[in-house]
Motif scaffolding. Structure first.
Motif: not given
Length: 609
Positions: A522-536
């Motif tokens: 969760y902390e990564d998702t709200v901290g760097d949302f575009p990066a986690q979108v890329e991972r998903i």
């Protein structure tokens, strides 16, 4: 003969001339004292005039004069319930049912009394008794559905909704109760149609319920307009309508971040001495306000009140869990051994593309946000939280196989049968369009990983993680309906133990069964949302990932979202909830040693700052 007098009284009553009927009956009884029919008509007229205080002694006298007549006791119970004299009302209903135990009207009215008394589990039993005795009685089905939902049995609540051919002609109060039952099980369009049916007079309670529906489906301007309309009629509001209107005002004020207004509404609810669930709701609201105003001591005080109420409610439903050290999440204790996982490689199993995408994780870890991200993409369709895999487990056990230890004993045909059960349950909720892939988000399916991998061994699974202390605090602040979760959240230490048990279960079975998993913090998702979108996107093979980034707008358009975070996922991503636990650290201190092993495994720091 008193028949002419009785006929005159009946005529006045049937024509709605209750004041004249009451006066006539009183005068007639002076001429023929003790006449049972005239006394009954007098009391009924007083009731219809809202003079329950005057009707009660008349019914009491009738019941004691003719104790063998069950209707006298039931009438007495009804007026005493409306007067709030619950103990005597219950005694009266018990007398009535002792003399006529199969009277569904008595059972329903007794159930409503038990609801007012906060004995929701007992009320559910009485409503279900009425359903069993009269399966076609819509009233019994509606109240049984409402009570089952309050007891955390959403599946049975949904099954008890009466068929649509029984909806026409329902009296206004039952039509509104049915609309509430439909809302609770996610059938919001039908609920709205009931409340806005052409030719239906909009009562104050109906307007309030329609406003509640719009708030619940994130249609906020309409909810506010309806609330203003209800306020204009507030001078005619009864006690329950006042409570419902105050609850609506508190919900909308919280959305506006008008905490003073929300607090005043919630405190007014408590002052009205509502039934216990409404009182708990108000304390949860006050705790949320105190949290936002950075007053953790006041927040915890309100949470302790709310959880004390919830624990008692849960103890009535699941006493075997509440009054023991038993793990509320029973499935977390059912571990596979190393030699029981051979089913992991099933050549008959569907491909990843023909399997659901599963989103799991302990509640309050960000699973709803992930679900809405995928649901925003045209290739995916979600169905909110459903116990679909649990139905498969129940079918497996009904076939004589112990879950999960019998999974490797199921042959291909048995696995196909369970997959058919899964998809038939899905079809009750959502119709997948050609090319769409299902998103099955249910946090505690992390405890059903063995079943996921027996049916869909190639499925993509996303595990949502969040700092354990933030998870605990968020769960503790949630108004959960499930009795098991009410027990689980009764203390932070008990909650911590269940969290650790769930995580240990996942860690063991992830190593044993090697699911195709993406871990998202969760902390990564709200901290760097575009990066986690890329991972998903990379994990699922999504090319056009812009849809995922626009999930909050999609969620706002979607309407009904079943989880407690329904009002949060329509907001843009923010990091406000990261580290929320630190101001509550002194209350969390006893739980930290319990959490430490799992925190170490996932690399989370429990240092108090």
């Amino acid at each position: 003969m008193n028949q002419p007098l009785i006929q005159q009284a009946v005529a006045l009553f049937q024509n709605g001339r209750f004041q004249d009927a009451a006066q006539f009956c009183q005068q007639a009884l002076a001429r023929v004292p003790g006449d049972e029919s005239l006394a009954t008509l007098w009391a009924m007229s007083l009731q219809n005039l809202g003079r329950d205080q005057d009707a009660a002694p008349v019914y009491r006298q009738l019941a004691h004069a003719r104790p063998e007549i069950p209707a006298h006791w039931a009438n007495l119970g009804l007026v005493l319930r409306r007067l709030g004299e619950y103990a005597e009302a219950e005694a009266a209903y018990r007398h009535a049912l002792a003399r006529d135990p199969r009277n569904t009207g008595f059972l329903v009215d007794y159930g409503l009394l038990l609801l007012d008394m906060g004995r929701i589990a007992d009320a559910r039993h009485r409503f279900l008794d009425a359903v069993d005795l009269h399966p076609g009685l819509a009233e019994a089905h509606i109240y049984a559905s409402l009570a089952c939902f309050e007891c955390g049995d959403a599946q049975r609540a949904a099954a008890l909704i009466p068929p649509t051919d029984q909806w026409r002609g329902l009296p206004d109060h039952l039509r509104e109760e049915l609309a509430t039952a439909l809302m609770q099980v996610g059938r919001t369009s039908e609920a709205e149609s009931l409340l806005m049916a052409p030719g239906v007079r909009q009562s104050l309670s109906g307007i309030i319920r329609l406003a509640q529906l719009n708030e619940r489906t994130n249609q906020i301007p309409r909810a506010r307009a309806l609330m203003d309309q209800a306020r204009a009629q507030a001078s005619t509001a009864g006690r329950q309508e006042q409570i419902d209107l105050l609850h609506l005002e508190a919900s909308l004020a919280m959305r506006d971040k008008d905490h003073a207004k929300a607090r005043a509404a919630a405190e007014s609810i408590i002052a009205l001495r509502p039934h216990v669930q409404a009182e708990a709701n108000a304390h949860f609201t006050l705790a949320n306000i105190a949290d936002k105003q950075k007053d953790p001591a006041t927040a915890m005080s309100h949470l302790e009140h709310a959880h004390a109420i919830h624990f008692q409610l849960a103890a009535d439903v699941v006493p075997e869990i509440a009054h023991s050290d038993a793990e509320p999440l029973k499935v977390s204790s059912k571990w596979l051994t190393a030699d029981e996982g051979a089913f992991r490689h099933d050549p008959r199993a569907p491909s990843a593309g023909d399997s659901p995408v599963f989103i799991v994780g302990f509640p309050r870890s960000g699973t709803t946000m992930l679900e809405q991200m995928l649901d925003a993409h045209p290739h995916y369709a979600s169905m909110d939280e459903r116990a679909t895999l649990q139905r498969c487990i129940e079918r497996m056990e009904a076939r004589g196989f112990e879950y999960p230890h019998g999974l490797d004993m199921l042959d291909g045909a048995a696995a196909d049968e369970l997959r058919a059960v899964y998809w038939s349950e899905v079809a009750k909720v959502i119709t997948l369009q050609p090319g769409e892939q299902l998103v099955d988000k249910n946090p505690l399916n992390m405890l059903r990983l063995p079943m996921i991998l027996r049916l869909f061994p190639n499925a993509k699974i996303i595990l949502a993680l969040r700092h354990p202390c933030d998870v605990l605090l968020s769960c503790y602040m949630q108004n959960f309906r499930s009795p098991a979760f009410m027990v689980l959240c009764s203390s932070l230490e008990r909650l911590a133990k269940s969290y650790v048990n769930a995580m240990r279960f996942w860690i063991h079975h992830q190593a044993l069964l090697a699911p195709d998993t993406l871990v998202l913090r969760y902390e990564d998702t709200v901290g760097d949302f575009p990066a986690q979108v890329e991972r998903i996107g990379a994990f699922l093979g999504i090319r056009d990932r812009d849809f995922l980034a626009q999930f909050s707008q999609h969620a706002a358009r979607k309407g009904y979202i079943s989880t407690p975070s329904y009002s949060q996922v329509v907001e843009p991503v923010n990091a406000r909830a990261v580290g929320r636990w630190q101001p509550y650290s002194r209350w969390l201190l006893p739980a930290l040693p319990i959490l430490q092993p799992v925190a170490d495994h996932w690399g989370y720091d429990l240092t108090v700052r």
